[in-house]
Design a protein around this motif. Structure first.
Motif, PDB file in Angstrom:
ATOM      1  N   SER A  56       0.846  -1.194   0.000  1.00 40.89           N
ATOM      2  CA  SER A  56       0.000   0.000   0.000  1.00 40.89           C
ATOM      3  C   SER A  56       0.875   1.235   0.000  1.00 40.89           C
ATOM      4  O   SER A  56       2.070   1.186   0.358  1.00 40.89           O
ATOM      5  N   ILE A  57       0.290   2.367  -0.384  1.00 38.91           N
ATOM      6  CA  ILE A  57       1.048   3.625  -0.365  1.00 38.91           C
ATOM      7  C   ILE A  57       1.512   3.951   1.042  1.00 38.91           C
ATOM      8  O   ILE A  57       2.647   4.397   1.246  1.00 38.91           O
ATOM      9  N   THR A  58       0.660   3.685   2.025  1.00 43.62           N
ATOM     10  CA  THR A  58       1.038   3.949   3.422  1.00 43.62           C
ATOM     11  C   THR A  58       2.242   3.114   3.828  1.00 43.62           C
ATOM     12  O   THR A  58       3.180   3.616   4.466  1.00 43.62           O
ATOM     13  N   ALA A  59       2.242   1.833   3.444  1.00 44.33           N
ATOM     14  CA  ALA A  59       3.363   0.952   3.795  1.00 44.33           C
ATOM     15  C   ALA A  59       4.651   1.406   3.118  1.00 44.33           C
ATOM     16  O   ALA A  59       5.731   1.387   3.725  1.00 44.33           O
ATOM     17  N   ILE A  60       4.539   1.833   1.855  1.00 48.51           N
ATOM     18  CA  ILE A  60       5.724   2.334   1.140  1.00 48.51           C
ATOM     19  C   ILE A  60       6.265   3.578   1.831  1.00 48.51           C
ATOM     20  O   ILE A  60       7.469   3.713   2.064  1.00 48.51           O
ATOM     21  N   ALA A  61       5.366   4.509   2.151  1.00 43.47           N
ATOM     22  CA  ALA A  61       5.770   5.765   2.793  1.00 43.47           C
ATOM     23  C   ALA A  61       6.486   5.493   4.113  1.00 43.47           C
ATOM     24  O   ALA A  61       7.513   6.108   4.421  1.00 43.47           O
ATOM     25  N   ASN A  62       5.944   4.564   4.907  1.00 48.14           N
ATOM     26  CA  ASN A  62       6.567   4.239   6.193  1.00 48.14           C
ATOM     27  C   ASN A  62       7.948   3.625   5.999  1.00 48.14           C
ATOM     28  O   ASN A  62       8.875   3.903   6.768  1.00 48.14           O
TER      29      ASN A  62
END
Length: 317
Positions: A56-62
């Motif tokens: 997910s975008i959130t996982a990538i960002a983290n």
């Protein structure tokens, strides 16, 4: 003369940004040399997905330490170039994950030689350096994660300004400042009461002549803060710490702390055993200051002030 030799370390941000721009310029040329259709700013997102599959975008960002909006923008650009694609989450059809598209998988296979050559070139460059920049960056990031540069500069600002503060005994020439500073802070949060007027209109008669003390904080020779010790007719307490006020224009310079320490030292010189104070919990910075000075909450003492909803004491050794 070189700009950075002249200005020194205060331009560290500018120097790092220029170095980053130079590295990005070289990275663009390197991608072109290997016929890899990537932009340098896309690389962290591309690498994470090439190693770990869809996310997910959130996982990538983290994982890469970027903001969600930043990653979202990069993903949109890469989807448009058909390097990435969106997929429904296997466990939750309402969510989309990001993965490499066929073009992205081709790039992942083609870029392996580039990885080898870049790795070797960076290693050679670091070995030619007296100071290993990679380890230095790690250390610098660690220190800034503990305390940001903003907060470090803020602390230095306070230390510099605190040296300009002078705590002096009350004189009649400070009478107007004593009254005005207190009226300003009282009327900002509450209303003037009869007990306020007695002390502020007649500080000599109400405070000094009864065995109390008043001190004044000067900043660049101008009065910006005041504090008083009022002699108490009470078997439990010697003095009341009262009428502490600091000009809003002088906030953040540690003046309240200096006044508090100075007035406590004054009480000790007068052989005081206990100091009492009254305040209001809406004044959170003041309450925090009193706690730092060693005051603790007490209950049950009568007060002439409507605004008082907390009472505190300091036991002196």
């Amino acid at each position: 003369m070189n700009f950075f030799d002249n200005i020194g370390i205060i331009a560290i941000g500018t120097r790092l940004r220029m170095l980053s721009e130079k590295m990005t310029e070289d990275a663009t040329k390197i991608y072109e040399m290997y016929n890899v259709d990537l932009k340098p700013k896309w690389f962290p997102v591309f690498y994470v997905l090439s190693q770990n599959g869809e996310k997910s975008i959130t996982a990538i960002a983290n994982e890469i330490g970027h903001s969600h909006p930043s990653v979202s923008k990069i993903v949109r650009e890469m989807v448009k170039e058909q390097i990435l694609c969106e997929k429904k989450d296997k466990n939750d059809g309402r969510k989309n994950n990001i993965a490499l598209a066929p073009k992205g998988r081709q790039i992942a296979n083609h870029i392996k030689d580039q990885y080898i050559d870049v790795q070797k070139a960076v290693e050679v460059t670091l070995n030619q350096s007296r100071h290993n920049m990679w380890h230095a960056i790690e250390e610098f990031e660690f220190l800034l994660n503990q305390k940001s540069m903003f907060h470090r500069v803020k602390e230095e600002k306070k230390l510099r300004e605190i040296k300009k503060v002078e705590i002096v005994p009350y004189e009649s020439k400070y009478r107007t400042s004593f009254k005005n500073l207190n009226e300003e802070w009282i009327t900002t949060f509450f209303k003037m009461e009869e007990a306020d007027r007695k002390a502020l209109d007649n500080p000599k008669e109400y405070i000094l002549d009864k065995g109390g003390e008043i001190i004044v904080a000067l900043y660049e020779k101008e009065p910006v803060g005041v504090c008083a010790l009022i002699k108490m007719d009470d078997p439990h307490y010697d003095f009341e710490l009262a009428k502490m006020a600091v000009s809003p224009q002088a906030k953040g310079k540690g003046i309240g702390w200096l006044l508090g320490k100075a007035i406590i030292k004054k009480a000790q010189s007068l052989n005081a055993q206990k100091i009492y104070l009254e305040s209001n919990t809406v004044l959170k910075p003041a309450i925090n200051l009193y706690h730092k000075l060693g005051f603790n909450k007490v209950v049950g003492h009568s007060t002439p002030y409507e605004r008082c909803n907390i009472q505190m004491e300091l036991i002196l050794n």
